[in-house]
Design an enzyme around this catalytic site. Structure first.
Site, PDB file in Angstrom:
ATOM      1  N   LYS A 137     -33.926  75.602  48.972  1.00 29.66           N
ATOM      2  CA  LYS A 137     -32.841  76.229  49.715  1.00 29.66           C
ATOM      3  C   LYS A 137     -31.831  75.171  50.162  1.00 29.66           C
ATOM      4  O   LYS A 137     -32.257  74.053  50.418  1.00 29.66           O
ATOM      5  CB  LYS A 137     -33.349  77.016  50.920  1.00 29.66           C
ATOM      6  N   TYR A 175     -32.392  79.535  57.244  1.00 35.72           N
ATOM      7  CA  TYR A 175     -33.566  80.156  57.900  1.00 35.72           C
ATOM      8  C   TYR A 175     -33.120  81.212  58.895  1.00 35.72           C
ATOM      9  O   TYR A 175     -33.764  82.252  59.046  1.00 35.72           O
ATOM     10  CB  TYR A 175     -34.392  79.103  58.645  1.00 35.72           C
TER      11      TYR A 175
HETATM   12  P1  NAD Z   1     -34.070  63.724  50.852  1.00 32.92           P
HETATM   13  O1  NAD Z   1     -32.767  63.094  51.213  1.00 32.92           O
HETATM   14  O2  NAD Z   1     -35.274  63.246  51.573  1.00 32.92           O
HETATM   15  O3  NAD Z   1     -34.343  63.536  49.292  1.00 32.92           O
HETATM   16  C1  NAD Z   1     -33.340  63.753  48.334  1.00 32.92           C
HETATM   17  C2  NAD Z   1     -33.803  63.237  46.995  1.00 32.92           C
HETATM   18  O4  NAD Z   1     -32.746  63.411  46.067  1.00 32.92           O
HETATM   19  C3  NAD Z   1     -34.146  61.741  47.013  1.00 32.92           C
HETATM   20  O5  NAD Z   1     -35.269  61.518  46.215  1.00 32.92           O
HETATM   21  C4  NAD Z   1     -32.923  61.107  46.388  1.00 32.92           C
HETATM   22  O6  NAD Z   1     -33.221  59.892  45.717  1.00 32.92           O
HETATM   23  C5  NAD Z   1     -32.486  62.179  45.405  1.00 32.92           C
HETATM   24  N1  NAD Z   1     -31.057  62.092  45.081  1.00 32.92           N
HETATM   25  C6  NAD Z   1     -30.560  62.176  43.840  1.00 32.92           C
HETATM   26  N2  NAD Z   1     -29.238  62.054  43.845  1.00 32.92           N
HETATM   27  C7  NAD Z   1     -28.872  61.880  45.126  1.00 32.92           C
HETATM   28  C8  NAD Z   1     -27.622  61.678  45.759  1.00 32.92           C
HETATM   29  N3  NAD Z   1     -26.461  61.653  45.080  1.00 32.92           N
HETATM   30  N4  NAD Z   1     -27.625  61.523  47.098  1.00 32.92           N
HETATM   31  C9  NAD Z   1     -28.756  61.579  47.814  1.00 32.92           C
HETATM   32  N5  NAD Z   1     -29.989  61.763  47.263  1.00 32.92           N
HETATM   33  C10 NAD Z   1     -30.034  61.921  45.916  1.00 32.92           C
HETATM   34  O7  NAD Z   1     -33.886  65.288  51.001  1.00 32.92           O
HETATM   35  P2  NAD Z   1     -35.003  66.387  51.194  1.00 32.92           P
HETATM   36  O8  NAD Z   1     -35.230  66.593  52.646  1.00 32.92           O
HETATM   37  O9  NAD Z   1     -36.170  66.078  50.365  1.00 32.92           O
HETATM   38  O10 NAD Z   1     -34.244  67.694  50.675  1.00 32.92           O
HETATM   39  C11 NAD Z   1     -34.124  67.999  49.287  1.00 32.92           C
HETATM   40  C12 NAD Z   1     -33.878  69.505  49.117  1.00 32.92           C
HETATM   41  O11 NAD Z   1     -34.978  70.206  49.666  1.00 32.92           O
HETATM   42  C13 NAD Z   1     -32.642  70.039  49.819  1.00 32.92           C
HETATM   43  O12 NAD Z   1     -32.041  71.053  49.069  1.00 32.92           O
HETATM   44  C14 NAD Z   1     -33.181  70.610  51.118  1.00 32.92           C
HETATM   45  O13 NAD Z   1     -32.376  71.639  51.648  1.00 32.92           O
HETATM   46  C15 NAD Z   1     -34.516  71.123  50.661  1.00 32.92           C
HETATM   47  N6  NAD Z   1     -35.506  71.141  51.740  1.00 32.92           N
HETATM   48  C16 NAD Z   1     -36.179  72.300  51.964  1.00 32.92           C
HETATM   49  C17 NAD Z   1     -37.111  72.358  52.967  1.00 32.92           C
HETATM   50  C18 NAD Z   1     -37.882  73.632  53.196  1.00 32.92           C
HETATM   51  O14 NAD Z   1     -38.535  73.755  54.230  1.00 32.92           O
HETATM   52  N7  NAD Z   1     -37.871  74.570  52.258  1.00 32.92           N
HETATM   53  C19 NAD Z   1     -37.357  71.248  53.766  1.00 32.92           C
HETATM   54  C20 NAD Z   1     -36.683  70.074  53.501  1.00 32.92           C
HETATM   55  C21 NAD Z   1     -35.741  70.039  52.472  1.00 32.92           C
END
Ligand code: NAD
Length: 376
Positions: A138, A224
C-alpha cells in the site's frame, strides 16, 4: 465487563468452514486432496527495506502455505546477507535490471512489491508480464491510472493480484467487520479514525519526497484511515470533503503533514479521518444505535487492542503479515476468497485523489463514484 475472545472468533470461523463442507462435501474433499500435494508457494520480495527486513521475511519463516524463495534488490551488499540468513539459492536472487528473467524461474510463484510507492506500478506490471502472481504494498500506486494499468496487466497475464492490506487477515478487524455485517450494535451513525505518527529523523526520506511517495501522510497512514472508515461502516463513501494543516513546513517541504476528511455514506452514517506525519494517533471509534466499538491501536502491526460497549476484546496476537500472506497463498492454491484484491487498492486511490482534489478546491465536497463489488 465481559471479554470477547478467540472462542467467539473460532466458533464463527468453524461455522464458516462447516457450511463450506456441507455445501459441497465431495468437491471440498477433492480440492483438499489436490491441495495436499501442492508445494508451498515461493515468494520473491522486491525491495529489502525495513518492511521486508523486519516484518515480511521473518513472517515468511512461519507461513504454512508460502515461503521466502527469492529476493530482488538494488543493493548488491544485501544479496549475501539475505542468501545466508534465509537459505536463498543464487539463482533466485535478482536485481532491478535482470528482474524480468524471473519468468524462467519456476521456484517463484508470487512477486511481492515492497518498494517506494512510485515504483509499485512498474514492478507489479513487470511481475505480471513474467507470469507471476502479485502482491502490491500500500498504497497501490500513485494514481488511479497506475492502478488500472496494474489490474489490466494482471488480467492479461491471468495472474492473481492482492494488496498488502494485512488488517483484512487480522482478528480484531474481522470482529469489527462481523459487528457491521450482523448489526451487532445496530446501525453505525458515526465513525472516526486517526492514523498518524511523528516523523522526525530524516527530511530526505522517500516518504517525504512527492516524486517517490506520491504524497505525504495521506499516502502512508491515510490509507489505513480510509480502509478503517470503510470496513467500520461496511459501506463505500458517497462523498468526501478534506482539509490540510501545515505546522512544520521546513521539515514537510514537499508532502502533506496532516489531513482531515469527512465522508458521507448512503446509510446516513458520517465518517471522519485524521492522518498525519506529525501527530501520533492510531484509533477507530464507531457510535451505533445500540452501543459502540473502538480499536486502539487500530492499525499498528501488533498488538491491536479494543473494547465495545459490551466488553473488552481479547484475541491472540499473531503476525498479521503471516496471516495475510497465507490468506493470499490459500486464494491461489485452494480458490479461497481474495480478501484484499487489487480493485480494493484502486478504490482507495480513487478516495485519495478525491481528498487531494477537495483540498485543492478549499474543502469542496467531492462526489465519489465507486463501482460496486470492491470488497469492504
Ligand atoms: P524502506 O525505505 O525501508 O525501504 C525501501 C526499499 O526500496 C529499500 O530497500 C530501498 O533500497 C529500495 N529503493 C529502491 N529504489 C529506491 C529509491 N529511489 N529511493 C528509496 N528507496 C529505494 O521502506 P519500507 O518501509 O520498507 O516501505 C516500502 C513499501 O512498503 C512502501 O510502499 C510502504 O508504503 C509499504 N509499507 C507497508 C506497510 C504495511 O503495514 N503494509 C508497512 C511499511 C511499509
Amino acid at each position: 465487563m465481559k471479554t470477547i475472545s478467540r472462542r467467539t472468533f473460532n466458533s464463527t470461523l468453524g461455522k464458516g468452514i462447516g457450511a463450506t463442507a456441507l455445501l459441497g462435501s465431495s468437491a471440498f474433499i477433492v480440492a483438499n486432496a489436490a491441495s495436499q500435494k501442492k508445494k508451498k508457494l515461493g515468494i520473491a520480495l522486491v525491495g529489502l527495506g525495513s518492511y521486508s527486513t523486519y516484518q515480511l521475511a521473518p513472517a515468511l519463516l512461519d507461513t504454512e502455505h508460502c515461503y521466502l524463495a527469492g529476493i530482488v534488490t538494488g543493493t548488491p551488499e544485501k544479496e549475501g546477507v539475505w542468501a545466508s540468513k534465509y537459505s536463498i539459492p543464487k539463482e533466485n536472487i535478482y536485481n532491478y535490471q535482470n528482474f524480468d528473467t524471473i519468468k524462467n524461474n519456476p521456484a517463484i510463484d508470487v512477486v511481492y512489491v515492497v518498494l517506494p510507492n512510485s515504483m509499485h506500478a512498474d514492478f507489479c506490471i513487470r511481475a505480471a508480464k513474467a507470469g507471476k502472481h502479485v502482491i502490491c504494498e500500500k498504497p497501490m500506486a500513485v494514481s488511479v491510472a497506475e492502478c488500472d494499468a496494474i489490474i489490466e496487466a494482471c488480467k492479461d497475464a491471468d495472474v492473481k493480484l492482492g494488496m498488502g492490506y494485512r488488517l483484512h487477515s487480522e482478528p480484531y478487524t474481522q470482529e469489527i467487520k462481523k459487528y457491521v455485517r450482523e448489526k451487532t450494535f445496530g446501525n453505525v451513525h458515526y465513525i472516526t479514525v486517526d492514523a498518524g505518527y511523528r516523523s522526525r529523523s530524516n527530511p530526505e526520506q522517500w516518504r517525504l519526497n512527492k516524486t517517490l511517495s506520491g504524497g505525504g501522510a495521506l499516502m502512508n497512514m491515510g490509507v489505513y484511515a480510509i480502509q478503517s472508515v470503510i470496513y467500520g461502516t461496511g459501506e463505500n463513501p458517497l462523498s468526501v470533503s478534506a482539509q490540510e494543516f501545515s505546522t512544520n513546513p521546513d521539515y514537510f517541504k514537499d508532502t502533506d503533514e496532516t489531513i482531515t476528511a469527512q465522508f458521507e455514506f448512503e446509510s446516513g452514517a458520517v465518517g471522519n479521518i485524521m492522518t498525519s506525519h506529525n501527530i501520533r494517533a492510531n484509533r477507530l471509534f464507531a457510535s451505533c444505535d445500540q452501543g459502540w466499538y473502538e480499536l486502539d491501536p487500530a492499525s499498528t502491526y501488533i498488538p491491536l487492542a479494543g473494547r465495545t460497549s459490551r466488553g473488552d476484546l481479547d484475541f491472540p496476537q499473531e503476525s498479521q503479515q503471516k496471516l495475510q500472506m497465507d490468506d493470499f497463498a490459500k486464494h491461489i492454491l485452494f480458490g479461497e476468497p481474495n480478501v484484499a484484491p487489487g480493485e480494493m487498492g484502486r478504490r482507495d486511490m480513487i478516495i485519495v485523489e478525491a481528498i487531494y482534489k477537495s483540498i485543492a478546491r478549499g474543502g469542496q465536497k467531492i462526489q465519489l463514484d465507486i463501482p460496486k463489488g470492491y470488497g469492504l
